[in-house]
Motif scaffolding. Structure first.
Motif, PDB file in Angstrom:
ATOM      1  N   GLU A 121      49.237 -56.422 -18.121  1.00  0.00           N
ATOM      2  CA  GLU A 121      49.119 -55.136 -18.809  1.00  0.00           C
ATOM      3  C   GLU A 121      48.872 -55.326 -20.301  1.00  0.00           C
ATOM      4  OE1 GLU A 121      52.631 -52.972 -17.909  1.00  0.00           O
ATOM      5  OE2 GLU A 121      52.043 -52.555 -15.854  1.00  0.00           O
ATOM      6  N   ASN A 122      49.382 -56.402 -20.879  1.00  0.00           N
ATOM      7  CA  ASN A 122      49.251 -56.636 -22.308  1.00  0.00           C
ATOM      8  C   ASN A 122      47.964 -57.370 -22.683  1.00  0.00           C
ATOM      9  OD1 ASN A 122      51.720 -55.415 -22.744  1.00  0.00           O
ATOM     10  ND2 ASN A 122      52.849 -57.313 -22.597  1.00  0.00           N
ATOM     11  N   LEU A 123      47.148 -57.736 -21.717  1.00  0.00           N
ATOM     12  CA  LEU A 123      45.891 -58.414 -22.016  1.00  0.00           C
ATOM     13  C   LEU A 123      44.913 -57.439 -22.662  1.00  0.00           C
ATOM     14  CD1 LEU A 123      45.246 -60.554 -18.823  1.00  0.00           C
ATOM     15  CD2 LEU A 123      45.879 -61.369 -21.078  1.00  0.00           C
ATOM     16  N   PRO A 124      44.042 -57.938 -23.553  1.00  0.00           N
ATOM     17  CA  PRO A 124      43.045 -57.034 -24.136  1.00  0.00           C
ATOM     18  C   PRO A 124      42.047 -56.600 -23.061  1.00  0.00           C
ATOM     19  CG  PRO A 124      42.645 -59.298 -24.812  1.00  0.00           C
ATOM     20  CD  PRO A 124      43.949 -59.285 -24.075  1.00  0.00           C
ATOM     21  N   GLN A 125      41.470 -55.437 -23.287  1.00  0.00           N
ATOM     22  CA  GLN A 125      40.513 -54.910 -22.324  1.00  0.00           C
ATOM     23  C   GLN A 125      39.235 -55.738 -22.361  1.00  0.00           C
ATOM     24  OE1 GLN A 125      41.009 -52.543 -20.105  1.00  0.00           O
ATOM     25  NE2 GLN A 125      43.111 -52.323 -20.807  1.00  0.00           N
ATOM     26  N   VAL A 126      38.693 -56.021 -21.222  1.00  0.00           N
ATOM     27  CA  VAL A 126      37.478 -56.821 -21.104  1.00  0.00           C
ATOM     28  C   VAL A 126      36.356 -55.913 -20.637  1.00  0.00           C
ATOM     29  CG1 VAL A 126      36.434 -58.789 -19.936  1.00  0.00           C
ATOM     30  CG2 VAL A 126      38.843 -58.844 -20.535  1.00  0.00           C
ATOM     31  N   ALA A 127      35.172 -56.118 -21.201  1.00  0.00           N
ATOM     32  CA  ALA A 127      34.018 -55.305 -20.829  1.00  0.00           C
ATOM     33  C   ALA A 127      33.604 -55.615 -19.393  1.00  0.00           C
ATOM     34  CB  ALA A 127      32.864 -55.580 -21.774  1.00  0.00           C
ATOM     35  N   GLN A 128      33.031 -54.634 -18.745  1.00  0.00           N
ATOM     36  CA  GLN A 128      32.520 -54.815 -17.400  1.00  0.00           C
ATOM     37  C   GLN A 128      31.250 -55.651 -17.464  1.00  0.00           C
ATOM     38  OE1 GLN A 128      34.031 -53.735 -14.626  1.00  0.00           O
ATOM     39  NE2 GLN A 128      35.682 -52.864 -15.825  1.00  0.00           N
ATOM     40  N   VAL A 129      30.818 -56.161 -16.335  1.00  0.00           N
ATOM     41  CA  VAL A 129      29.609 -56.970 -16.275  1.00  0.00           C
ATOM     42  C   VAL A 129      28.429 -56.115 -16.724  1.00  0.00           C
ATOM     43  CG1 VAL A 129      28.054 -58.230 -14.755  1.00  0.00           C
ATOM     44  CG2 VAL A 129      30.515 -58.395 -14.436  1.00  0.00           C
ATOM     45  N   GLY A 130      27.664 -56.623 -17.676  1.00  0.00           N
ATOM     46  CA  GLY A 130      26.502 -55.910 -18.181  1.00  0.00           C
ATOM     47  C   GLY A 130      26.813 -54.929 -19.287  1.00  0.00           C
ATOM     48  N   GLU A 131      28.072 -54.699 -19.574  1.00  0.00           N
ATOM     49  CA  GLU A 131      28.458 -53.758 -20.621  1.00  0.00           C
ATOM     50  C   GLU A 131      28.613 -54.518 -21.930  1.00  0.00           C
ATOM     51  OE1 GLU A 131      32.162 -50.750 -21.635  1.00  0.00           O
ATOM     52  OE2 GLU A 131      32.008 -51.675 -19.671  1.00  0.00           O
ATOM     53  N   ILE A 132      28.102 -53.959 -23.001  1.00  0.00           N
ATOM     54  CA  ILE A 132      28.217 -54.595 -24.309  1.00  0.00           C
ATOM     55  C   ILE A 132      29.445 -54.017 -24.993  1.00  0.00           C
ATOM     56  CG2 ILE A 132      27.109 -54.929 -26.549  1.00  0.00           C
ATOM     57  CD1 ILE A 132      24.424 -54.549 -25.105  1.00  0.00           C
ATOM     58  N   PRO A 133      30.342 -54.886 -25.472  1.00  0.00           N
ATOM     59  CA  PRO A 133      31.532 -54.381 -26.162  1.00  0.00           C
ATOM     60  C   PRO A 133      31.147 -53.536 -27.372  1.00  0.00           C
ATOM     61  CG  PRO A 133      31.718 -56.732 -25.733  1.00  0.00           C
ATOM     62  CD  PRO A 133      30.345 -56.330 -25.362  1.00  0.00           C
ATOM     63  N   PRO A 134      31.971 -52.550 -27.733  1.00  0.00           N
ATOM     64  CA  PRO A 134      31.623 -51.640 -28.831  1.00  0.00           C
ATOM     65  C   PRO A 134      31.384 -52.356 -30.171  1.00  0.00           C
ATOM     66  CG  PRO A 134      33.565 -50.855 -27.661  1.00  0.00           C
ATOM     67  CD  PRO A 134      33.207 -52.177 -27.094  1.00  0.00           C
ATOM     68  N   ASP A 135      32.101 -53.434 -30.436  1.00  0.00           N
ATOM     69  CA  ASP A 135      31.926 -54.108 -31.718  1.00  0.00           C
ATOM     70  C   ASP A 135      30.653 -54.952 -31.757  1.00  0.00           C
ATOM     71  OD1 ASP A 135      32.958 -55.835 -29.838  1.00  0.00           O
ATOM     72  OD2 ASP A 135      34.040 -57.052 -31.313  1.00  0.00           O
ATOM     73  N   GLN A 136      29.982 -55.163 -30.615  1.00  0.00           N
ATOM     74  CA  GLN A 136      28.771 -55.971 -30.585  1.00  0.00           C
ATOM     75  C   GLN A 136      27.525 -55.138 -30.306  1.00  0.00           C
ATOM     76  OE1 GLN A 136      29.381 -59.129 -27.778  1.00  0.00           O
ATOM     77  NE2 GLN A 136      30.960 -60.115 -29.006  1.00  0.00           N
ATOM     78  N   GLN A 137      27.674 -53.847 -30.195  1.00  0.00           N
ATOM     79  CA  GLN A 137      26.512 -53.008 -29.935  1.00  0.00           C
ATOM     80  C   GLN A 137      25.663 -52.915 -31.201  1.00  0.00           C
ATOM     81  OE1 GLN A 137      27.853 -49.249 -28.461  1.00  0.00           O
ATOM     82  NE2 GLN A 137      28.253 -50.052 -26.404  1.00  0.00           N
ATOM     83  N   PRO A 138      24.330 -52.878 -31.049  1.00  0.00           N
ATOM     84  CA  PRO A 138      23.465 -52.766 -32.237  1.00  0.00           C
ATOM     85  C   PRO A 138      23.663 -51.416 -32.918  1.00  0.00           C
ATOM     86  CG  PRO A 138      22.162 -52.585 -30.227  1.00  0.00           C
ATOM     87  CD  PRO A 138      23.568 -52.934 -29.813  1.00  0.00           C
ATOM     88  N   GLN A 139      23.600 -51.442 -34.224  1.00  0.00           N
ATOM     89  CA  GLN A 139      23.760 -50.210 -35.001  1.00  0.00           C
ATOM     90  C   GLN A 139      22.490 -49.380 -34.880  1.00  0.00           C
ATOM     91  OE1 GLN A 139      26.525 -49.236 -36.526  1.00  0.00           O
ATOM     92  NE2 GLN A 139      27.578 -51.099 -35.880  1.00  0.00           N
ATOM     93  N   LYS A 140      22.649 -48.125 -34.659  1.00  0.00           N
ATOM     94  CA  LYS A 140      21.500 -47.243 -34.559  1.00  0.00           C
ATOM     95  C   LYS A 140      21.117 -46.801 -35.967  1.00  0.00           C
ATOM     96  CE  LYS A 140      22.438 -45.548 -29.963  1.00  0.00           C
ATOM     97  NZ  LYS A 140      22.676 -44.366 -29.122  1.00  0.00           N
ATOM     98  N   GLN A 141      19.861 -46.964 -36.293  1.00  0.00           N
ATOM     99  CA  GLN A 141      19.346 -46.546 -37.597  1.00  0.00           C
ATOM    100  C   GLN A 141      19.023 -45.055 -37.519  1.00  0.00           C
ATOM    101  OE1 GLN A 141      18.599 -48.631 -40.281  1.00  0.00           O
ATOM    102  NE2 GLN A 141      19.446 -50.438 -39.316  1.00  0.00           N
ATOM    103  N   PRO A 142      19.404 -44.328 -38.556  1.00  0.00           N
ATOM    104  CA  PRO A 142      19.046 -42.906 -38.522  1.00  0.00           C
ATOM    105  C   PRO A 142      17.520 -42.753 -38.594  1.00  0.00           C
ATOM    106  CG  PRO A 142      20.046 -43.477 -40.619  1.00  0.00           C
ATOM    107  CD  PRO A 142      20.139 -44.681 -39.738  1.00  0.00           C
ATOM    108  N   VAL A 143      17.016 -41.872 -37.799  1.00  0.00           N
ATOM    109  CA  VAL A 143      15.573 -41.645 -37.734  1.00  0.00           C
ATOM    110  C   VAL A 143      15.190 -40.671 -38.850  1.00  0.00           C
ATOM    111  CG1 VAL A 143      13.685 -40.786 -36.302  1.00  0.00           C
ATOM    112  CG2 VAL A 143      15.597 -42.011 -35.258  1.00  0.00           C
ATOM    113  N   GLN A 144      14.211 -41.061 -39.683  1.00  0.00           N
ATOM    114  CA  GLN A 144      13.738 -40.183 -40.753  1.00  0.00           C
ATOM    115  C   GLN A 144      12.465 -39.497 -40.280  1.00  0.00           C
ATOM    116  OE1 GLN A 144      13.204 -42.657 -44.129  1.00  0.00           O
ATOM    117  NE2 GLN A 144      15.379 -43.065 -44.385  1.00  0.00           N
ATOM    118  N   ASN A 145      12.338 -38.270 -40.644  1.00  0.00           N
ATOM    119  CA  ASN A 145      11.137 -37.528 -40.275  1.00  0.00           C
ATOM    120  C   ASN A 145       9.992 -37.996 -41.174  1.00  0.00           C
ATOM    121  OD1 ASN A 145      12.374 -36.116 -38.308  1.00  0.00           O
ATOM    122  ND2 ASN A 145      12.917 -34.379 -39.599  1.00  0.00           N
TER     123      ASN A 145
END
Length: 114
Positions: A79-103
């Motif tokens: 129960e005290n183990l850190p949560q592990v991402a599912q297969v194929g899921e990218i952890p939130p801290d490693q997801q690419p940052q989305k650049q705001p789209v400018q018109n």
């Protein structure tokens, strides 16, 4: 709990009784000697079997409690183990940052001169 130890004692007692009868018949002992010795062995081995049955139950109970305590510790550790991402899921801290789209307007080609 006591029933199992008693059954163990009775089984061992009857085993001794039967073996004593067979050996007595094999060596041609008189009937009274044969039955007297068999009954004495029945009582003696009943008590020996009962004691062994109680000891066996105590050992089983102690091992069960120890294994149960170890399982509870493992469950707490899991129960005290850190949560592990599912297969194929990218952890939130490693997801690419989305650049705001400018018109941005796309440049219009100039009309051709005639």
């Amino acid at each position: 709990m006591k029933v199992s130890a008693t059954v163990c004692g009775a089984g061992l007692g009857f085993l001794a009784f039967g073996i004593s009868l067979l050996i007595g018949l094999w060596v041609d002992n008189p009937f009274i000697t044969l039955v007297t010795r068999a009954l004495k062995l029945l009582v003696i081995f009943f008590f020996i079997g009962s004691i062994l049955g109680h000891l066996g139950l105590k050992v089983i109970h102690e091992n069960y409690e120890q294994l149960r305590a170890e399982d509870e510790l493992e469950a707490e550790e899991i129960e005290n183990l850190p949560q592990v991402a599912q297969v194929g899921e990218i952890p939130p801290d490693q997801q690419p940052q989305k650049q705001p789209v400018q018109n941005q307007q796309t440049p219009q080609p100039e009309p051709a001169a005639l």
